[in-house]
Design a protein around this motif. Sequence first.
Motif, PDB file in Angstrom:
ATOM      1  N   VAL A 177       0.839  -1.201   0.000  1.00 24.51           N
ATOM      2  CA  VAL A 177       0.000   0.000   0.000  1.00 24.51           C
ATOM      3  C   VAL A 177       0.874   1.252   0.000  1.00 24.51           C
ATOM      4  CG1 VAL A 177      -1.688   1.334   1.323  1.00 24.51           C
ATOM      5  CG2 VAL A 177      -1.948  -1.152   1.111  1.00 24.51           C
ATOM      6  N   ILE A 178       1.896   1.256   0.831  1.00 24.45           N
ATOM      7  CA  ILE A 178       2.775   2.425   0.931  1.00 24.45           C
ATOM      8  C   ILE A 178       3.493   2.675  -0.393  1.00 24.45           C
ATOM      9  CG2 ILE A 178       4.846   3.336   2.053  1.00 24.45           C
ATOM     10  CD1 ILE A 178       3.952   1.888   4.599  1.00 24.45           C
ATOM     11  N   SER A 179       4.054   1.621  -0.979  1.00 29.89           N
ATOM     12  CA  SER A 179       4.785   1.791  -2.239  1.00 29.89           C
ATOM     13  C   SER A 179       3.850   2.221  -3.366  1.00 29.89           C
ATOM     14  CB  SER A 179       5.502   0.498  -2.618  1.00 29.89           C
ATOM     15  OG  SER A 179       4.584  -0.531  -2.937  1.00 29.89           O
ATOM     16  N   HIS A 180       2.610   1.737  -3.355  1.00 25.96           N
ATOM     17  CA  HIS A 180       1.669   2.130  -4.397  1.00 25.96           C
ATOM     18  C   HIS A 180       1.305   3.609  -4.270  1.00 25.96           C
ATOM     19  CE1 HIS A 180      -1.248   1.483  -7.538  1.00 25.96           C
ATOM     20  NE2 HIS A 180      -2.235   1.947  -6.783  1.00 25.96           N
ATOM     21  N   ALA A 181       1.150   4.092  -3.048  1.00 23.22           N
ATOM     22  CA  ALA A 181       0.847   5.512  -2.832  1.00 23.22           C
ATOM     23  C   ALA A 181       2.007   6.384  -3.312  1.00 23.22           C
ATOM     24  CB  ALA A 181       0.551   5.765  -1.358  1.00 23.22           C
ATOM     25  N   VAL A 182       3.236   5.982  -2.978  1.00 24.19           N
ATOM     26  CA  VAL A 182       4.416   6.738  -3.412  1.00 24.19           C
ATOM     27  C   VAL A 182       4.517   6.723  -4.936  1.00 24.19           C
ATOM     28  CG1 VAL A 182       6.936   6.843  -3.326  1.00 24.19           C
ATOM     29  CG2 VAL A 182       5.637   6.309  -1.248  1.00 24.19           C
ATOM     30  N   TRP A 183       4.233   5.569  -5.535  1.00 30.34           N
ATOM     31  CA  TRP A 183       4.274   5.431  -6.994  1.00 30.34           C
ATOM     32  C   TRP A 183       3.257   6.352  -7.660  1.00 30.34           C
ATOM     33  CZ3 TRP A 183       0.553   3.189 -10.401  1.00 30.34           C
ATOM     34  CH2 TRP A 183       1.019   2.967 -11.705  1.00 30.34           C
ATOM     35  N   LEU A 241      -1.860  15.019  -3.067  1.00 30.43           N
ATOM     36  CA  LEU A 241      -1.956  14.046  -1.974  1.00 30.43           C
ATOM     37  C   LEU A 241      -3.407  13.655  -1.722  1.00 30.43           C
ATOM     38  CD1 LEU A 241       0.603  15.728   0.422  1.00 30.43           C
ATOM     39  CD2 LEU A 241       0.939  13.557  -0.774  1.00 30.43           C
ATOM     40  N   ARG A 242      -4.310  14.616  -1.838  1.00 33.90           N
ATOM     41  CA  ARG A 242      -5.728  14.312  -1.638  1.00 33.90           C
ATOM     42  C   ARG A 242      -6.286  13.434  -2.757  1.00 33.90           C
ATOM     43  NH1 ARG A 242      -4.902  19.112   0.941  1.00 33.90           N
ATOM     44  NH2 ARG A 242      -6.018  19.424   2.925  1.00 33.90           N
ATOM     45  N   GLU A 243      -5.772  13.585  -3.950  1.00 33.31           N
ATOM     46  CA  GLU A 243      -6.204  12.726  -5.057  1.00 33.31           C
ATOM     47  C   GLU A 243      -5.708  11.301  -4.866  1.00 33.31           C
ATOM     48  OE1 GLU A 243      -6.571  16.011  -8.677  1.00 33.31           O
ATOM     49  OE2 GLU A 243      -4.625  15.125  -8.169  1.00 33.31           O
ATOM     50  N   VAL A 244      -4.489  11.160  -4.369  1.00 38.73           N
ATOM     51  CA  VAL A 244      -3.985   9.817  -4.056  1.00 38.73           C
ATOM     52  C   VAL A 244      -4.829   9.196  -2.942  1.00 38.73           C
ATOM     53  CG1 VAL A 244      -2.009   8.491  -3.198  1.00 38.73           C
ATOM     54  CG2 VAL A 244      -1.647  10.382  -4.793  1.00 38.73           C
ATOM     55  N   TRP A 274       4.604   9.228   4.111  1.00 39.91           N
ATOM     56  CA  TRP A 274       5.143   8.092   3.362  1.00 39.91           C
ATOM     57  C   TRP A 274       6.065   8.579   2.237  1.00 39.91           C
ATOM     58  CZ3 TRP A 274      -0.059   5.038   2.355  1.00 39.91           C
ATOM     59  CH2 TRP A 274      -0.523   4.519   3.574  1.00 39.91           C
ATOM     60  N   CYS A 275       5.601   9.602   1.514  1.00 34.88           N
ATOM     61  CA  CYS A 275       6.388  10.107   0.387  1.00 34.88           C
ATOM     62  C   CYS A 275       7.698  10.737   0.866  1.00 34.88           C
ATOM     63  CB  CYS A 275       5.572  11.107  -0.424  1.00 34.88           C
ATOM     64  SG  CYS A 275       4.179  10.364  -1.298  1.00 34.88           S
ATOM     65  N   LEU A 276       7.649  11.422   2.004  1.00 42.60           N
ATOM     66  CA  LEU A 276       8.860  12.030   2.538  1.00 42.60           C
ATOM     67  C   LEU A 276       9.864  10.966   2.979  1.00 42.60           C
ATOM     68  CD1 LEU A 276       7.419  14.975   4.670  1.00 42.60           C
ATOM     69  CD2 LEU A 276       8.668  15.128   2.510  1.00 42.60           C
ATOM     70  N   LYS A 277       9.368   9.954   3.680  1.00 40.63           N
ATOM     71  CA  LYS A 277      10.268   8.947   4.244  1.00 40.63           C
ATOM     72  C   LYS A 277      10.731   7.930   3.205  1.00 40.63           C
ATOM     73  CE  LYS A 277      10.613   5.330   7.770  1.00 40.63           C
ATOM     74  NZ  LYS A 277      11.961   5.758   8.175  1.00 40.63           N
ATOM     75  N   PHE A 278       9.791   7.410   2.417  1.00 37.06           N
ATOM     76  CA  PHE A 278      10.120   6.311   1.513  1.00 37.06           C
ATOM     77  C   PHE A 278      10.478   6.762   0.105  1.00 37.06           C
ATOM     78  CE2 PHE A 278       7.383   4.405   4.767  1.00 37.06           C
ATOM     79  CZ  PHE A 278       8.164   3.326   5.162  1.00 37.06           C
ATOM     80  N   GLY A 279      10.028   7.959  -0.311  1.00 40.59           N
ATOM     81  CA  GLY A 279      10.327   8.411  -1.662  1.00 40.59           C
ATOM     82  C   GLY A 279      11.817   8.505  -1.921  1.00 40.59           C
ATOM     83  N   THR A 280      12.540   9.124  -0.985  1.00 39.88           N
ATOM     84  CA  THR A 280      13.988   9.264  -1.138  1.00 39.88           C
ATOM     85  C   THR A 280      14.682   7.906  -1.124  1.00 39.88           C
ATOM     86  OG1 THR A 280      13.926  11.432  -0.068  1.00 39.88           O
ATOM     87  CG2 THR A 280      16.052  10.316  -0.164  1.00 39.88           C
ATOM     88  N   ASP A 281      14.237   7.033  -0.245  1.00 39.21           N
ATOM     89  CA  ASP A 281      14.834   5.697  -0.143  1.00 39.21           C
ATOM     90  C   ASP A 281      14.609   4.892  -1.421  1.00 39.21           C
ATOM     91  OD1 ASP A 281      16.064   3.476   1.366  1.00 39.21           O
ATOM     92  OD2 ASP A 281      14.063   2.599   1.257  1.00 39.21           O
ATOM     93  N   SER A 339      14.520  15.469  -6.398  1.00 37.58           N
ATOM     94  CA  SER A 339      15.520  14.401  -6.509  1.00 37.58           C
ATOM     95  C   SER A 339      14.832  13.045  -6.595  1.00 37.58           C
ATOM     96  CB  SER A 339      16.464  14.434  -5.304  1.00 37.58           C
ATOM     97  OG  SER A 339      17.254  15.595  -5.316  1.00 37.58           O
ATOM     98  N   SER A 340      13.819  12.839  -5.758  1.00 35.36           N
ATOM     99  CA  SER A 340      13.072  11.579  -5.792  1.00 35.36           C
ATOM    100  C   SER A 340      12.221  11.485  -7.049  1.00 35.36           C
ATOM    101  CB  SER A 340      12.181  11.457  -4.555  1.00 35.36           C
ATOM    102  OG  SER A 340      12.939  11.518  -3.370  1.00 35.36           O
ATOM    103  N   HIS A 341      11.560  12.582  -7.385  1.00 39.00           N
ATOM    104  CA  HIS A 341      10.655  12.580  -8.532  1.00 39.00           C
ATOM    105  C   HIS A 341      11.399  12.285  -9.829  1.00 39.00           C
ATOM    106  CE1 HIS A 341       8.415  14.684 -11.816  1.00 39.00           C
ATOM    107  NE2 HIS A 341       7.417  14.017 -11.269  1.00 39.00           N
ATOM    108  N   ALA A 342      12.577  12.889 -10.008  1.00 40.18           N
ATOM    109  CA  ALA A 342      13.325  12.680 -11.250  1.00 40.18           C
ATOM    110  C   ALA A 342      13.665  11.209 -11.453  1.00 40.18           C
ATOM    111  CB  ALA A 342      14.602  13.523 -11.229  1.00 40.18           C
ATOM    112  N   MET A 343      14.017  10.513 -10.371  1.00 41.11           N
ATOM    113  CA  MET A 343      14.421   9.119 -10.495  1.00 41.11           C
ATOM    114  C   MET A 343      13.218   8.189 -10.643  1.00 41.11           C
ATOM    115  SD  MET A 343      16.911   7.139 -10.888  1.00 41.11           S
ATOM    116  CE  MET A 343      18.029   8.533 -10.708  1.00 41.11           C
ATOM    117  N   ILE A 344      12.177   8.387  -9.825  1.00 42.05           N
ATOM    118  CA  ILE A 344      11.015   7.496  -9.881  1.00 42.05           C
ATOM    119  C   ILE A 344      10.224   7.730 -11.165  1.00 42.05           C
ATOM    120  CG2 ILE A 344       8.852   6.869  -8.751  1.00 42.05           C
ATOM    121  CD1 ILE A 344      10.152   7.641  -6.083  1.00 42.05           C
TER     122      ILE A 344
END
Length: 236
Positions: free
Chosen positions: A17-23, A32-35, A54-61, A194-199
Amino acid sequence: MTPTPVTCPGYRFPAEVISHAVWLYHVFSLSLREVELILSERGIAVTHESIRQWCLKFGTDFACKLRRRRPKPGDTWHLGEVFLKISGELHYLWRAVDQHGVALDILVQRRRHATAAKRFFRRLLAGLKYKPRRLVTDGLLSYGVAHREVMPEVKHRICRYLNNRAENSHRPTRRRERQMQRFKSPKQAQRFLSSHAMIYGHFRPRRHLMTAGQYRRGRAEAFQAWREETSVQMAA
């Protein structure tokens, strides 16, 4: 034994669930409200503030893990900068891509003078561990100074028309900037972009240069890598 979803310590929702939200947040121009609304339709009751965390913590990772899996970039680097207005002040987003359009790195800075250019060049070299064969930039004089001091042995081509690849790479940033109603601070912009460019780039191959079969295989490989790096496989 019935498999159970992989969980993240300290979080009540499974990693899937967390990874799908970040994706969703990074690959599409969604708020964020649309997600939150999309997850709610699937029966997942979570607030947009939780998704933000979730996006702050896991997006960078997740982005760092995808960066390590990235194939070796091409030997021609295209560099460009675009302005960002943050809290009423102009900042500059420096970006480098290779000849295939793969994002190499980004850096948000307050200036675009020679010192800022040299800082960006050194960041690129530190992250990639090797030097390109050729640099392509626009006519900004700061690039020439940084090139002579940091990478004098690398060929440097100055041409605004040859640098469209770098200019086009800023388009997703502009869309997100409008959707987010501008960035709130340089730190927030650097962290998110930085996270957005890579993902975002991981799921956006150059479709027009691929056959349908190549595109489907590449897409399947991208999703497999994402599942492996975000630990959403089922554990026994």
